[in-house]
Design a protein around this motif. Structure first.
Motif, PDB file in Angstrom:
ATOM      1  N   PHE A 186     -19.988  56.154  13.057  1.00 19.38           N
ATOM      2  CA  PHE A 186     -19.353  55.132  12.233  1.00 19.38           C
ATOM      3  C   PHE A 186     -18.863  55.734  10.918  1.00 19.38           C
ATOM      4  CE2 PHE A 186     -22.590  53.039  14.825  1.00 19.38           C
ATOM      5  CZ  PHE A 186     -21.815  52.101  15.500  1.00 19.38           C
ATOM      6  N   LEU A 187     -17.830  55.150  10.370  1.00 20.12           N
ATOM      7  CA  LEU A 187     -17.254  55.610   9.107  1.00 20.12           C
ATOM      8  C   LEU A 187     -16.903  54.395   8.260  1.00 20.12           C
ATOM      9  CD1 LEU A 187     -16.045  57.795   7.237  1.00 20.12           C
ATOM     10  CD2 LEU A 187     -13.888  57.518   8.498  1.00 20.12           C
ATOM     11  N   PHE A 188     -17.364  54.432   6.985  1.00 20.90           N
ATOM     12  CA  PHE A 188     -17.028  53.384   6.030  1.00 20.90           C
ATOM     13  C   PHE A 188     -16.323  54.030   4.840  1.00 20.90           C
ATOM     14  CE2 PHE A 188     -18.256  51.408   1.978  1.00 20.90           C
ATOM     15  CZ  PHE A 188     -17.620  50.183   2.103  1.00 20.90           C
ATOM     16  N   GLU A 189     -15.118  53.534   4.530  1.00 21.39           N
ATOM     17  CA  GLU A 189     -14.405  54.058   3.364  1.00 21.39           C
ATOM     18  C   GLU A 189     -13.633  52.935   2.691  1.00 21.39           C
ATOM     19  OE1 GLU A 189     -11.601  57.083   4.240  1.00 21.39           O
ATOM     20  OE2 GLU A 189     -10.390  55.863   5.593  1.00 21.39           O
ATOM     21  N   VAL A 190     -13.546  53.047   1.350  1.00 23.31           N
ATOM     22  CA  VAL A 190     -12.850  52.022   0.555  1.00 23.31           C
ATOM     23  C   VAL A 190     -12.082  52.739  -0.547  1.00 23.31           C
ATOM     24  CG1 VAL A 190     -13.095  50.074  -1.013  1.00 23.31           C
ATOM     25  CG2 VAL A 190     -14.562  50.242   1.002  1.00 23.31           C
ATOM     26  N   PHE A 191     -10.783  52.376  -0.680  1.00 19.13           N
ATOM     27  CA  PHE A 191      -9.965  52.843  -1.794  1.00 19.13           C
ATOM     28  C   PHE A 191     -10.029  51.742  -2.855  1.00 19.13           C
ATOM     29  CE2 PHE A 191      -8.371  54.772   2.045  1.00 19.13           C
ATOM     30  CZ  PHE A 191      -8.274  56.115   1.692  1.00 19.13           C
ATOM     31  N   LEU A 192     -10.828  51.953  -3.905  1.00 20.44           N
ATOM     32  CA  LEU A 192     -11.223  50.908  -4.838  1.00 20.44           C
ATOM     33  C   LEU A 192     -10.024  50.336  -5.609  1.00 20.44           C
ATOM     34  CD1 LEU A 192     -14.458  52.573  -6.191  1.00 20.44           C
ATOM     35  CD2 LEU A 192     -14.289  50.702  -4.548  1.00 20.44           C
ATOM     36  N   PHE A 193     -10.162  49.065  -5.950  1.00 23.30           N
ATOM     37  CA  PHE A 193      -9.098  48.349  -6.652  1.00 23.30           C
ATOM     38  C   PHE A 193      -8.884  48.907  -8.052  1.00 23.30           C
ATOM     39  CE2 PHE A 193      -7.636  44.848  -9.344  1.00 23.30           C
ATOM     40  CZ  PHE A 193      -6.519  44.406  -8.649  1.00 23.30           C
TER      41      PHE A 193
END
Length: 402
Positions: free
Chosen positions: A47-54
Motif C-alpha cells: 500500500f502507498l499513501f501520499e498527499v501533496f499538501l494544500f
C-alpha cells in the motif's frame, strides 16, 4: 504497482492538521514514512499513501506515530488558517512529479547534512577524549618525575650523612692512633737511662706532633643523556618506557599527518609494509587503526591506487560515507588507463562508491557506479542483483533497502 490508500480521515484546526491512515493489517515496523513541507508519503507494501499538501507545514514540529493499526500524522501549519482541502486540487502529473522529486531531494540533503553533523560531532568527541588522555598522562609523568626527584634528593642526603659519618670515624681513628703513639713514646722514655732533661724534651716533642691536614677534591662524573634525568640505579625504566609509548601512540591517533617521519621505525617507512599492516588490522576488525596505517602509507607514496582503495573500504565500515566516495574517486583517478590488469580494482572502487551513494540515499549516482561496474564484469551476479534493487527503489516499486 502499489495500491493507493484513499480511506484515510483528517481533521484540522487553525494551527494543526490530524491525519489517520489505516495500516490494513501490515506490521508497524514494515512502514516507511517521509514528510516534507508540502509532501507526505507512507509506504507499507503493497500500500502507498501520499498527499501533496494544500499549504506548507512546519516539518521540525510535526509528529508521526505508528501503532494500533494506524499511522497518525500531527502536522503544524506554518501560517494559521483553515484549509479548503487537505491536498492540492486538480494537480497534474507533471506538478506531482516535480513536487515528489523536490521532496526527495530535500530529504536527501537533510540526511547528508545530518551525516556530516554527526561525523563532525564524533571527530570532536574523539579529539576531546584524546586531549583528556594526554592531559592525564602528562600529570602522571609529572608525578613520576616528582617521585624520582624526591628519591634523588633523599639519596643525596643519605650519601652526605654517610660521608660525614665516615669523616668522623676517620678523625676518631686518627686521634686514637696519635694518642696511642704518644703513650708508647712516653712509656719508653720513662724506662730509659736518659737524663731528666731528655725526658722533658721528648715530652715537648710529642706535644708538638700535629696530624696532617686532609686533602679535599671533587670527582667529575658524566652520564649519558636520557629523557628522565635520574641516575640509572634510581630509574623506573618500565614506567618511563610505558609513558613514552603512550605519548607516541597519542600523537599518531590525533593526526598522522603531523607525525615526524624521523620517529618511524625502519619498516614503517615502507608503504607496502604499511599496506599489509592495514589489511591485517582490517581483517581483525580494527578499522580505525587500519585507516591510520594507510594514512601514513599515503604520506610516503600518494600514487598507489591500492592505498586509497583499501582506505575506502575502511571508511565504508566506519560509516564515513563522504570519505569513502573521496578515496574511491581518487583510486579511479589513479587507475588509468583502464586495462585488464586493473579491472578488478576498478570494479571494487565503483561498487564501494556506489554503495556509499546509496547509503546517503543518492540512488541515481549509486546506480551509475553499479552500471559502470557491470560494464567491467557483466557476469557478476551480485553486482547485477544490487543494481536491479537500486533501480526499483528509484522507480518507487520497492521499499528502501535494509
Amino acid at each position: 504497482m502499489p495500491i493507493l490508500v484513499k480511506d484515510y480521515t483528517w481533521q484540522q484546526t487553525e494551527k494543526e492538521i490530524f491525519i489517520s491512515v489505516p495500516l490494513k493489517g501490515v506490521a508497524a515496523g514494515a512502514s516507511n514514512v517521509m514528510c516534507t513541507e508540502s509532501y507526505i508519503k507512507a509506504n507499507f507494501t503493497p500500500f502507498l499513501f501520499e498527499v501533496f499538501l494544500f499549504a506548507p507545514i512546519d516539518v521540525d514540529r510535526s509528529i508521526t506515530k505508528i501503532g494500533n493499526g494506524i499511522i497518525l500524522f500531527t502536522l503544524y501549519k506554518q501560517e494559521p488558517s483553515i484549509w479548503d482541502s487537505l491536498s492540492i486540487a486538480n494537480a497534474d502529473k507533471e506538478t506531482m512529479k516535480r513536487l515528489r522529486e523536490n521532496a526527495i531531494t530535500r530529504v536527501q540533503e537533510k540526511a547528508k547534512e545530518d551525516a556530516q553533523s554527526k561525523a563532525a560531532r564524533k571527530r570532536e568527541n574523539e579529539k576531546y577524549s584524546l586531549e583528556i588522555m594526554m592531559k592525564i598522562d602528562e600529570e602522571e609523568r609529572k608525578r613520576i618525575e616528582n617521585l624520582k626527584e624526591e628519591e634523588r634528593r633523599k639519596a643525596s642526603e643519605d650519601l652526605e650523612k654517610f660521608k660525614d659519618q665516615q669523616r668522623l670515624e676517620e678523625q676518631r681513628e686518627q686521634k686514637r692512633k696519635e694518642e696511642e703513639k704518644q703513650r708508647n713514646a712516653l712509656n719508653k722514655s720513662m724506662f730509659s737511662d736518659s737524663p731528666k732533661s731528655s725526658i722533658q724534651a721528648q715530652k715537648h716533642k710529642i706535644e708538638k706532633v700535629v696530624p696532617p691536614t686532609r686533602k679535599c677534591g671533587s670527582i667529575k662524573i658524566q652520564f649519558t643523556p636520557r629523557v628522565f634525568p635520574t641516575a640509572l640505579r634510581e630509574s623506573r625504566m618500565a614506567e618511563e618506557e610505558e609513558w613514552l609509548q603512550k605519548q607516541a601512540e597519542a600523537r599518531r591517533a590525533i593526526n598522522t599527518d603531523n607525525l615526524d617521519l624521523q620517529d618511524l621505525k625502519e619498516e614503517e617507512k615502507n608503504p607496502e609494509w604499511l599496506k599489509d599492516k592495514g589489511n591485517k588490522l582490517f581483517a581483525a576488525g580494527d578499522y580505525l587503526a587500519a585507516v591510520n596505517a594507510l594514512n601514513l602509507a599515503i604520506r610516503l607514496n600518494d600514487k598507489m591506487p591500492t592505498l586509497y582503495l583499501n582506505r575506502s573500504a575502511c571508511h565504508l565500515k566506519l560509516r564515513n560515507l563522504h570519505k569513502t566516495i573521496e578515496d574511491a574517486s581518487k583510486a579511479l583517478e589513479l587507475l588509468t588507463p583502464p586495462v585488464p590488469d586493473n579491472a578488478a580494482a576498478r570494479l571494487k572502487a565503483y561498487v564501494r562508491r556506489g554503495t556509499a551513494f546509496c547509503e546517503l540515499e543518492l540512488y541515481v549516482e549509486g546506480l551509475q557506479d553499479y552500471e559502470a561496474a557491470l560494464k567491467i564484469e557483466p557476469s557478476n551476479i551480485n553486482v547485477k542483483s544490487d543494481a536491479e534493487k537500486i533501480r526499483r527503489i528509484i522507480q518507487g516499486t520497492s521499499p528502501d533497502p535494509e
